[in-house]
Design a protein around this motif. Structure first.
Motif, short mmCIF file in Angstrom:
data_model
loop_
_atom_site.label_atom_id
_atom_site.label_comp_id
_atom_site.label_asym_id
_atom_site.label_seq_id
_atom_site.Cartn_x
_atom_site.Cartn_y
_atom_site.Cartn_z
N ILE A 478 0.84 -1.20 0.00
CA ILE A 478 0.00 0.00 0.00
C ILE A 478 0.88 1.25 0.00
O ILE A 478 1.79 1.39 0.82
N THR A 479 0.60 2.16 -0.94
CA THR A 479 1.36 3.41 -1.05
C THR A 479 0.41 4.60 -0.88
O THR A 479 -0.81 4.43 -0.74
N SER A 480 0.96 5.80 -0.95
CA SER A 480 0.14 7.01 -0.82
C SER A 480 -0.74 7.23 -2.04
O SER A 480 -1.63 8.08 -2.02
N ARG A 481 -0.50 6.46 -3.12
CA ARG A 481 -1.37 6.55 -4.30
C ARG A 481 -2.57 5.62 -4.18
O ARG A 481 -3.31 5.41 -5.14
N MET A 482 -2.81 5.08 -3.01
CA MET A 482 -3.90 4.11 -2.81
C MET A 482 -4.78 4.51 -1.64
O MET A 482 -4.33 5.15 -0.68
N ILE A 483 -6.04 4.13 -1.75
CA ILE A 483 -7.02 4.25 -0.67
C ILE A 483 -7.61 2.86 -0.45
O ILE A 483 -7.85 2.13 -1.42
N CYS A 484 -7.86 2.50 0.79
CA CYS A 484 -8.50 1.22 1.08
C CYS A 484 -9.88 1.46 1.69
O CYS A 484 -10.08 2.42 2.44
N ALA A 485 -10.82 0.58 1.33
CA ALA A 485 -12.18 0.74 1.84
C ALA A 485 -12.87 -0.61 1.93
O ALA A 485 -12.71 -1.46 1.04
N GLY A 486 -13.63 -0.79 3.02
CA GLY A 486 -14.37 -2.04 3.19
C GLY A 486 -14.80 -2.21 4.63
O GLY A 486 -14.22 -1.60 5.53
N ASP A 487 -15.84 -3.03 4.84
CA ASP A 487 -16.30 -3.34 6.20
C ASP A 487 -15.39 -4.39 6.83
O ASP A 487 -14.97 -5.33 6.16
N GLU A 488 -15.14 -4.23 8.12
CA GLU A 488 -14.31 -5.19 8.82
C GLU A 488 -14.91 -6.60 8.77
O GLU A 488 -14.20 -7.59 8.64
N GLU A 489 -16.25 -6.66 8.83
CA GLU A 489 -16.92 -7.96 8.79
C GLU A 489 -17.12 -8.48 7.38
O GLU A 489 -17.62 -9.60 7.18
N GLY A 490 -16.73 -7.70 6.39
CA GLY A 490 -16.89 -8.11 5.00
C GLY A 490 -18.33 -7.98 4.53
O GLY A 490 -19.17 -7.39 5.21
N GLY A 491 -18.59 -8.52 3.34
CA GLY A 491 -19.96 -8.53 2.84
C GLY A 491 -20.30 -7.43 1.88
O GLY A 491 -21.31 -7.50 1.17
#
Length: 545
Positions: A478-491
């Motif tokens: 993961i670099t500064s050109r990336m964003i991460c998104a998602g629920d901890e529980e998934g789905g």
């Protein structure tokens, strides 16, 4: 809608001996796809029965040929239909990608005795509920050889299609034809050893003229014209001592008749009845009704392979995971992209950033030769307006192994912006941040579950941004050109086929581009997106936006 991080296309050749390929898109012999070898340019007016088929199999698209045998049926090869979920047929055009009329079908059948190992009984039928317009000039039904008729050696077959002009070459954008003489079964067995009465062989001893990859399923006709053969397989293309192998229409005529009702060209199909029954009425045999049970089981959906667990698989056949149906009026900046790479097509998403540019992911554009964009429609396959481009660019620092700088754009002459079905999205400014907990709304036509099929209708999902520090617990790149998104529980997540699509915040500003991830909506594993703000200056310098 899984994010694809790396696209490994399934080469159908792998299922067969190395050199033997069916002439499906990308093959020939016992594999699929290209233009005629040693042939000549022709027009649809010369071969009005010829059909161009684009077939969806999992996340891949590939081409075959076919022949119009009535206003409701196209004849093709069984190997073209294996594992297919949908068929698009273009008739009445010399060009593979434009003109004529396009028809869609999900009703098709292969011969029940078809053997994928030997390609015996290599014949199939596609049924169209919307009747094919047979104008007699650009679209016309071909007469089929009668059951029991023979094809003597040295009979000239004229084979047509949009396949390759050389072994392992690219497919042709325009219709081609070649004439090849038939050879005896005994002579053909010297090359193959497993030729049956359901096969015809044709070619010149010195090689140089043949059908090839992408021609599979297409017609081989004799005088009349009467269709005597269907392009099936061969060793390579136009090799000396290796004639092409064609399904023998005469030997398969009774099956065709029983399943299509085509006794003569005066047959009229009525219905387009869904699910299990087709009704065919013979004009010769007063209202003789044949009920055909649709019992042919389809092979499971095939998806592009993933090289390792650090990438999301690319699918062209699902929607957003854990999301909901939406309309293009709610997301008018959304674009559906169909990309041609070699002899295959695959899908991605994109966003309209001006009347000339669509923004997408760099990995969507790698080694692509053509992009077809549909805008202004909630449906992937119809509606709106379609634009074609061969002008695109990826970030020069894009890294295929880490997906850093995963951004690119496609240039068009002029996209019509009506502010209802098509609109320009605002891009995040350089240096702006997306704080953890911020929700991104991600849209696209990708899969609704990992390894699932792509969606025909536009879908959306909302996912919360997580910190890069948290994301590095799942990924080490993961670099500064990336964003991460998602629920901890998934789905909830984007998925296969969503790559390149937009992620916007509540202020309708695009802050992310769907890039990559492990699987789809897995617990504890967020999706990875390109950070628009961090690549904003490159976009501005190259597009003026």
């Amino acid at each position: 809608m899984e994010k694809s991080v790396r696209f490994v296309f399934i080469l159908f050749v792998c299922a067969f001996p190395t050199d033997i390929v069916s002439r499906r898109h990308g093959h020939r012999s016992k594999s699929h796809g290209n233009k005629i070898v040693g042939g000549y340019d022709t027009t649809i007016q010369d071969f009005p029965y010829q059909a161009y088929l684009l077939l969806q199999k999992g996340s891949d698209y590939y081409q075959c040929g076919g022949s119009i045998i009535s206003d409701s049926y196209i004849l093709t090869a069984a190997h073209c239909l294996s594992g297919v979920s949908k068929v698009f047929a273009r008739v009445g055009s010399t060009d593979a990608d434009s003109g004529g009329t396009q028809y869609k079908s999900t009703h098709f059948k292969a011969h029940p005795k078809y053997n994928p190992g030997t390609l015996d009984y290599d014949v199939g039928l596609i049924h169209f509920s919307n009747k094919i317009n047979l104008d007699g000039e650009n679209a016309k039904a071909i007469q089929l050889a009668e059951s029991g008729s023979s094809v003597p050696p040295d009979t000239t077959l004229t084979v047509s299609g949009w396949g390759a002009t050389s072994e392992n070459g690219d497919v042709s954008p325009t219709l081609m034809a070649v004439q090849v003489p038939t050879v005896s079964t005994e002579e053909c067995n010297n090359s193959y050893g497993d030729i049956t009465v359901r096969m015809i062989c044709a070619g010149v001893p010195e090689g140089g003229k043949d059908s090839c990859q992408g021609d599979s399923g297409g017609p081989a006709v004799g005088d009349g014209p009467i269709q005597l053969g269907i392009v099936s397989f061969g060793v390579g293309c136009a090799r000396p001592g290796y004639p092409g192998v064609y399904s023998n229409v005469s030997a398969l005529r009774n099956w065709i008749r029983k399943n299509s009702g085509i006794y003569h060209q005066q047959m009229v199909a009525v219905g387009g009845i869904p699910d299990t029954i087709w009704i065919v009425v013979s004009m010769e045999k007063l209202f003789c009704i044949i009920f055909i049970l649709w019992s042919c089981a389809f092979l499971g959906d095939v998806e592009s392979s993933v090289p390792d667990n650090s990438t999301k698989r690319f699918h062209d056949d699902h929607y957003i995971v854990g999301g909901y149906n939406v309309t293009i009026q709610e997301f008018p900046y959304q674009a559906y992209l169909l990309l041609k790479k070699g002899r295959q097509y695959y899908q991605c998403g994109g966003s309209i950033i001006s009347n000339r540019y669509i923004l997408t992911a760099a990995h969507c554009l790698t080694r692509v030769s053509k992009v077809i964009a549909r805008v202004g429609s909630s449906e992937a396959d119809s509606g709106g307006t379609q634009y074609t481009s061969r002008e695109f660019k990826i970030h020069p620092r894009y890294d295929r192994s880490t997906f850093d700088y995963d951004v690119g754009y496609v240039r068009f002459e002029n996209i019509f912006i009506d502010e209802v079905n098509t609109a320009i999205v605002t891009l995040a400014e350089s240096g702006t941040r997306v704080r953890p907990g911020t929700y991104l709304t991600v849209t696209g036509w990708g899969a609704t579950e990992e390894d699932g099929d792509t969606s025909e209708n536009l879908m959306a999902v909302q996912v919360p941004v997580v910190s890069n520090a948290r994301c590095r617990q799942s990924y080490d790149t993961i670099t500064s050109r990336m964003i991460c998104a998602g629920d901890e529980e998934g789905g909830r997540d984007s998925c296969g086929g969503d790559s390149g699509g937009p992620g916007v915040t509540d202020d309708r500003v695009q802050r992310a581009i769907v890039s990559n991830g492990i699987g789809c909506a897995r617990p504890g594993i967020p999706g990875v997106y390109t950070n628009v703000a961090s690549v904003r200056e490159w976009i501005r310098r190259n597009t003026g936006v």
